[in-house]
Design an enzyme around this catalytic site. Sequence first.
Site, PDB file in Angstrom:
ATOM      1  N   SER A  25      39.400  28.368  43.997  1.00  0.00           N
ATOM      2  CA  SER A  25      40.613  28.775  44.684  1.00  0.00           C
ATOM      3  C   SER A  25      41.469  29.712  43.837  1.00  0.00           C
ATOM      4  CB  SER A  25      41.376  27.518  45.124  1.00  0.00           C
ATOM      5  OG  SER A  25      42.411  27.830  46.007  1.00  0.00           O
TER       6      SER A  25
ATOM      7  N   ASP B 255      37.800  42.779  39.109  1.00  0.00           N
ATOM      8  CA  ASP B 255      37.766  43.953  39.985  1.00  0.00           C
ATOM      9  C   ASP B 255      38.634  45.093  39.476  1.00  0.00           C
ATOM     10  OD1 ASP B 255      36.111  42.441  41.521  1.00  0.00           O
ATOM     11  OD2 ASP B 255      37.215  42.711  43.396  1.00  0.00           O
TER      12      ASP B 255
ATOM     13  N   LYS C 179      35.767  29.301  46.827  1.00  0.00           N
ATOM     14  CA  LYS C 179      36.763  28.991  47.863  1.00  0.00           C
ATOM     15  C   LYS C 179      37.693  30.192  48.038  1.00  0.00           C
ATOM     16  CE  LYS C 179      40.600  26.010  49.232  1.00  0.00           C
ATOM     17  NZ  LYS C 179      41.655  27.017  49.331  1.00  0.00           N
TER      18      LYS C 179
END
Length: 528
Positions: A299, A310, A324
């Site tokens: 999460s 990224d 998740k």
Amino acid sequence: MNTRQKILIPILLATACAAGVLLGGKLDFSSSDALFSSNPKKQKLNRLIDYIDYEYVDDVNTDSIVDITVNKILENLDPHSVYIPKEEYAGVIENMQGDFVGIGVSFYNVNDTVVVIQALEGGPSEKIGIRGGDRILYADGTPLFNKDITNDSLTKHLKGEEDSRVTLKVKRKGIKDLLTFKVKRGRVPLKSVDAAYMLSPELGYIKVNRFSETTYKEFEEALEKLKKEGANQIALDLRDNPGGYLSEAIKIVDEFLEDDKLILYTKNKSGSVEETFSKRKGLLEKGDLFVLINENSASASEVVAGALQDNDRGTIVGRRSYGKGLVQREMDLGDGSAVRLTIARYYTPTGRSIQKPYDNGNESYFKDYMRRYKNGELSNADSINVDDSLRYETPEGKIVYGGGGIIPDVFIPQDSNNERNNIKLLLHGGYMSRFIFNVLEENRTFYNNVKREDFDEKVTISNEMVQDFVRFVGNGNIRLSVNNHTTLLKQYLKAVIAQQLYGTTAFEKLINENDPAIEKVLELSQKN
């Protein structure tokens, strides 16, 4: 450890992770009555429950029927839309608030007596001198050594309104008379930052166990402390972190990114997209960054790892994370219970969803750990299944994949004989804590007077203590073979002693010694 227990280990770890990934974001849902007041489906359920209540041949607890109904509805949606019964809700909220009101001790009930394990750091009891091993016999004149007294009743005597006072009568070994402590109840921190210390002259280490309301504040203080000690590189340990408040994770990411970098975006059922960007000067926008994750990092932990990966910021070290990528909104049901409903999916800056599939139902979903365990993914990076259709590229050309967790840049295999996980299972099951408490009780005066700087030299774990521990867990029907465990088991037993004497940072420093992921981070740090 026997075969049955080795099979149980991955199941228990997966269950623990699943129980902790329920909260992706806390949002206001105060307008719910207006949303549902004219819903004919709601009226249909109300009529059915009323019909059962008034006409059914036997007496029925309709509250339990409602609970079952709500659970069944949510089970058919997704694995993370959940119902929280009122008897559990207060504890859930307290854990996520980051503090509670009380005197600030952890304790065992030993022979019908409240014995302090540890006065919690920053709490009222620590400040006035209550110590591990103290026996709290009376609270405002009420005996706490009654055989019939329950843990709930004990908690009521020790907790109370903020700034209220309670007079404690305490028995301390080596002192004939009872000690009197007048404690002013206050807010006791439930820390989410377990440790912050220097791994090397330039590399600081921060361990975050969950994302509660106070996590960013704790993290900011830890990072500022480490920078003052010379840190220009940071290792952020999110292993076994099940997630929590999305907002706290976002603020932590912002400390490492330059302004106007996309951190994540969410998309709801109507296709509405909400983007979140870094927006302020961070404490460590330059300098090497390492993020440690494993299969139980979920999460909000994955938001942090995915956003940094990224944006080509830092190196992700460990094993593929839980997977998740759903955001929940909490709704109070008006009777002390609540629902957390999935209302959006979140995506990393490159556009990947890290939510693993749940098309085959919740049972299959929560057994994903077992599949990873059996297919060799936890020991070999080449065994990680990736979907080329979910292939993405970062601004600097790094290839990343969506569809189920964050795949690390540097893979760290699980111990080949599962040694560390076996020991962690005993640790999280409370066996080590209770055993070490008994060890300290046998020589409490000595241990309470060992200074932290003298601990490594003065406290040793003997082979005899290891055998005593084997017999201790044997009384709980656990067969433990220490042939391949002795060195690591001694390390963990000593770490638990340090934890009960000095707190979580002392514990983490000891269990991190010879940890493969930490050693890899140190190696990468030195290369850079």
